[in-house]
Scaffold this active site. Structure first.
Site, PDB file in Angstrom:
ATOM      1  N   ARG A   1       0.836  -1.212   0.000  1.00  0.00           N
ATOM      2  CA  ARG A   1       0.000   0.000   0.000  1.00  0.00           C
ATOM      3  C   ARG A   1       0.874   1.267   0.000  1.00  0.00           C
ATOM      4  NH1 ARG A   1      -0.595   4.570   2.539  1.00  0.00           N
ATOM      5  NH2 ARG A   1      -0.269   3.557   4.542  1.00  0.00           N
ATOM      6  N   ASP A   2       1.485   1.588   1.122  1.00  0.00           N
ATOM      7  CA  ASP A   2       2.306   2.804   1.189  1.00  0.00           C
ATOM      8  C   ASP A   2       3.457   2.707   0.181  1.00  0.00           C
ATOM      9  OD1 ASP A   2       3.040   5.278   2.141  1.00  0.00           O
ATOM     10  OD2 ASP A   2       3.219   4.676   4.223  1.00  0.00           O
TER      11      ASP A   2
ATOM     12  N   CYS B   1       4.261   8.879  -0.015  1.00  0.00           N
ATOM     13  CA  CYS B   1       2.874   9.314  -0.217  1.00  0.00           C
ATOM     14  C   CYS B   1       2.824  10.272  -1.400  1.00  0.00           C
ATOM     15  CB  CYS B   1       2.346   9.994   1.046  1.00  0.00           C
ATOM     16  SG  CYS B   1       0.691  10.682   0.808  1.00  0.00           S
TER      17      CYS B   1
ATOM     18  N   ASN C   1       8.701   4.269   3.385  1.00  0.00           N
ATOM     19  CA  ASN C   1       8.791   3.841   4.792  1.00  0.00           C
ATOM     20  C   ASN C   1      10.180   3.267   5.032  1.00  0.00           C
ATOM     21  OD1 ASN C   1       5.552   2.880   4.385  1.00  0.00           O
ATOM     22  ND2 ASN C   1       6.123   3.852   6.302  1.00  0.00           N
TER      23      ASN C   1
HETATM   24  P1  HMG Z   1     -13.079  13.685  -3.686  1.00  0.00           P
HETATM   25  O1  HMG Z   1     -12.762  13.897  -5.125  1.00  0.00           O
HETATM   26  O2  HMG Z   1     -13.196  14.882  -2.802  1.00  0.00           O
HETATM   27  O3  HMG Z   1     -14.374  12.762  -3.516  1.00  0.00           O
HETATM   28  O4  HMG Z   1     -11.955  12.720  -3.109  1.00  0.00           O
HETATM   29  P2  HMG Z   1     -15.900  13.055  -3.656  1.00  0.00           P
HETATM   30  O5  HMG Z   1     -16.561  12.560  -2.421  1.00  0.00           O
HETATM   31  O6  HMG Z   1     -16.140  14.479  -4.086  1.00  0.00           O
HETATM   32  O7  HMG Z   1     -16.321  12.105  -4.881  1.00  0.00           O
HETATM   33  C1  HMG Z   1     -15.807  12.307  -6.194  1.00  0.00           C
HETATM   34  C2  HMG Z   1     -15.895  10.983  -6.952  1.00  0.00           C
HETATM   35  O8  HMG Z   1     -15.007  10.034  -6.336  1.00  0.00           O
HETATM   36  C3  HMG Z   1     -17.287  10.348  -6.931  1.00  0.00           C
HETATM   37  O9  HMG Z   1     -17.436   9.630  -8.136  1.00  0.00           O
HETATM   38  C4  HMG Z   1     -17.183   9.342  -5.791  1.00  0.00           C
HETATM   39  O10 HMG Z   1     -18.065   8.255  -5.915  1.00  0.00           O
HETATM   40  C5  HMG Z   1     -15.743   8.862  -5.955  1.00  0.00           C
HETATM   41  P3  HMG Z   1     -18.304  10.231  -9.377  1.00  0.00           P
HETATM   42  O11 HMG Z   1     -19.654  10.524  -8.803  1.00  0.00           O
HETATM   43  O12 HMG Z   1     -17.559  11.492  -9.785  1.00  0.00           O
HETATM   44  O13 HMG Z   1     -18.234   9.139 -10.387  1.00  0.00           O
HETATM   45  N1  HMG Z   1     -15.204   8.355  -4.685  1.00  0.00           N
HETATM   46  C6  HMG Z   1     -14.540   7.194  -4.570  1.00  0.00           C
HETATM   47  N2  HMG Z   1     -14.183   6.268  -5.466  1.00  0.00           N
HETATM   48  C7  HMG Z   1     -13.517   5.184  -5.012  1.00  0.00           C
HETATM   49  N3  HMG Z   1     -13.198   5.013  -3.706  1.00  0.00           N
HETATM   50  C8  HMG Z   1     -13.517   5.926  -2.787  1.00  0.00           C
HETATM   51  C9  HMG Z   1     -14.222   7.083  -3.207  1.00  0.00           C
HETATM   52  N4  HMG Z   1     -14.690   8.164  -2.553  1.00  0.00           N
HETATM   53  C10 HMG Z   1     -15.289   8.926  -3.468  1.00  0.00           C
HETATM   54  N5  HMG Z   1     -13.188   5.736  -1.505  1.00  0.00           N
HETATM   55  C11 HMG Z   1     -11.143  11.057  -1.575  1.00  0.00           C
HETATM   56  C12 HMG Z   1     -11.939  12.347  -1.741  1.00  0.00           C
HETATM   57  C13 HMG Z   1     -10.935  10.844  -0.102  1.00  0.00           C
HETATM   58  C14 HMG Z   1     -11.913   9.918  -2.197  1.00  0.00           C
HETATM   59  C15 HMG Z   1      -9.784  11.234  -2.338  1.00  0.00           C
HETATM   60  O14 HMG Z   1      -9.189  12.417  -1.925  1.00  0.00           O
HETATM   61  C16 HMG Z   1      -8.846  10.089  -2.094  1.00  0.00           C
HETATM   62  O15 HMG Z   1      -9.101   8.970  -2.528  1.00  0.00           O
HETATM   63  N6  HMG Z   1      -7.716  10.349  -1.405  1.00  0.00           N
HETATM   64  C17 HMG Z   1      -6.792   9.285  -1.022  1.00  0.00           C
HETATM   65  C18 HMG Z   1      -5.402   9.786  -1.090  1.00  0.00           C
HETATM   66  C19 HMG Z   1      -4.461   8.684  -0.680  1.00  0.00           C
HETATM   67  O16 HMG Z   1      -4.746   7.510  -0.817  1.00  0.00           O
HETATM   68  N7  HMG Z   1      -3.274   9.092  -0.172  1.00  0.00           N
HETATM   69  C20 HMG Z   1      -2.270   8.161   0.249  1.00  0.00           C
HETATM   70  C21 HMG Z   1      -2.628   7.392   1.456  1.00  0.00           C
HETATM   71  S1  HMG Z   1      -2.430   8.269   2.982  1.00  0.00           S
HETATM   72  C22 HMG Z   1      -0.762   8.026   3.396  1.00  0.00           C
HETATM   73  O17 HMG Z   1      -0.012   7.542   2.608  1.00  0.00           O
HETATM   74  C23 HMG Z   1      -0.306   8.352   4.797  1.00  0.00           C
HETATM   75  C24 HMG Z   1      -0.102   7.115   5.665  1.00  0.00           C
HETATM   76  O18 HMG Z   1       0.820   6.216   5.073  1.00  0.00           O
HETATM   77  C25 HMG Z   1       0.432   7.513   7.052  1.00  0.00           C
HETATM   78  C26 HMG Z   1       1.650   8.449   6.992  1.00  0.00           C
HETATM   79  O19 HMG Z   1       2.636   8.147   6.312  1.00  0.00           O
HETATM   80  O20 HMG Z   1       1.574   9.461   7.671  1.00  0.00           O
HETATM   81  C27 HMG Z   1      -1.412   6.356   5.895  1.00  0.00           C
HETATM   82 MG    MG Z   2       3.027   6.469   5.163  1.00  0.00          MG
END
Ligand code: HMG
Ligand code: MG
Length: 314
Positions: A14-15, A246, A255
């Site tokens: 994932r990460d 990320c 990581n």
């Molecule tokens: P958004 O564009 O604001 O979503 O994204 P929305 O609610 O306005 O919806 C827009 C469209 O996206 C809609 O579809 C929804 O159905 C769809 P449409 O009507 O246009 O066809 N949608 C989705 N589709 C699939 N799966 C979903 C989903 N939700 C809405 N879950 C959202 C908001 C949160 C979805 C977006 O910003 C996103 O997916 N962000 C994820 C970013 C990410 O994965 N970042 C990396 C992970 S975090 C990390 O790495 C940190 C960590 O490791 C810890 C650390 O290191 O500190 C965990």
């Molecule tokens: Mg991370």
């Protein structure tokens, strides 16, 4: 957890893969999981039900989960292996339920700018989104892990006040997560900061519920893990070969490498349950798949292998 041991949660799928240019298909991702598990991995974050528009690398998580469960059913993966997926909102939770996973992870930031960049909403809004997710988790008996990002620094805002992190840790804990992973998203933390922050978080969240999630951007991750260990933390997130980062945290690398952490803990006589040689054997295969060398250290040279005594001429 046995005394004198730590638990490693593997982040590579994932990460790790979420930040790679090459998008791996489901079969390759499952084979990656299988190899990690063969090397002793017991907890794997296998993917993310996030928007594929935002993170295309995680598209196909449903297929990955289904194939991994297939291997578990046929006995090729031990039944006790725990798989988790990252979930940002109710839509992702519905996908998680449909996939049959028994554990998910929610994530929130400690800085508003990173929250906006990463999940397109404020910190408060992200916690509101967790309410239906937690209710569904309860209904479907799904375990929930929590992450807090940018606990030691934000790529946009710089320093993050400790008091804010502690408050958010308490808020996440109150939501009902079984474990809280404290994240150094951009690999900026130092040993002093780690001692100081964990000392404060321990006052509001039992230390046995805490995990450390350190990115290794500045080469401080091992030292930071040791500092967290000294504070009583026994669960650490790592990524094979130091894969990833990320996509919404500019400048962040992967990581801490699983191999480096295993090498350190085994050297201290602390068990991880992982086989270092088997982990290292995965590296060239993974390098070929992602089409570049891993940012490895121990993985590159392996443990000490004496070449043989040199004859001393008299
Ligand atoms: P958004 O564009 O604001 O979503 O994204 P929305 O609610 O306005 O919806 C827009 C469209 O996206 C809609 O579809 C929804 O159905 C769809 P449409 O009507 O246009 O066809 N949608 C989705 N589709 C699939 N799966 C979903 C989903 N939700 C809405 N879950 C959202 C908001 C949160 C979805 C977006 O910003 C996103 O997916 N962000 C994820 C970013 C990410 O994965 N970042 C990396 C992970 S975090 C990390 O790495 C940190 C960590 O490791 C810890 C650390 O290191 O500190 C965990
Ligand atoms: Mg991370």
């Amino acid at each position: 957890m046995a005394k004198n041991s730590v638990a490693i949660v593997e982040m590579g799928l994932r990460d790790g893969l979420q930040n790679e240019k090459v998008v791996l298909d489901a079969d390759t991702r499952v084979e990656f999981a299988r190899r990690l598990i063969e090397a002793g991995t017991k907890r794997v974050e296998i993917g993310a039900f996030v928007s594929p528009q935002w993170v295309p690398q995680m598209a196909g998580t449903k297929e990955v989960v289904s194939k991994a469960f297939g291997l578990q059913k046929s006995g090729q993966i031990p039944k006790k292996t725990e798989f988790s997926v990252l979930v940002p909102n109710e839509r992702g939770m519905q996908d998680a339920i449909a996939s049959g996973v028994k554990e998910i992870a929610i994530f929130a930031a400690c800085s508003e700018s990173f929250s906006q960049k990463n999940i397109n909403c404020s910190i408060d809004e992200s916690f509101k989104r967790f309410e239906p997710v937690m209710a569904l988790a309860k209904k479907h008996k799904i375990k929930v892990r929590g992450y807090l990002s940018t606990c030691f620094g934000c790529p946009f805002e710089g320093k993050v006040p400790e008091a804010r992190v502690v408050k958010l840790a308490q808020r996440m804990h109150k939501l009902g997560v079984y474990e809280l992973s404290v994240g150094d998203t951009i690999g900026v933390a130092n040993v002093g900061q780690v001692h100081s922050l964990f000392k404060k978080i321990k006052k509001v969240v039992p230390v046995k519920k805490l995990a450390g999630h350190f990115h290794d951007t500045r080469g401080q991750a091992l030292a930071n893990i040791l500092a967290a260990y000294e504070e009583g933390v026994r669960v650490f997130d790592t990524s094979l070969g130091g894969l990833g980062g990320c996509p919404y945290a500019p400048g962040a690398t992967g990581n801490v490498a699983t191999e480096d952490v295993v090498y350190m803990f085994h050297g201290m006589g602390i068990k991880t349950g992982l086989n270092l040689d088997k982990l290292i054997a995965i590296d060239p295969w993974m390098s070929e798949k992602i089409q570049h060398a891993l940012p490895w250290k121990v993985g590159k040279v392996g443990p000490l292998k004496p070449l043989g005594k040199v004859a001393v001429s008299k």
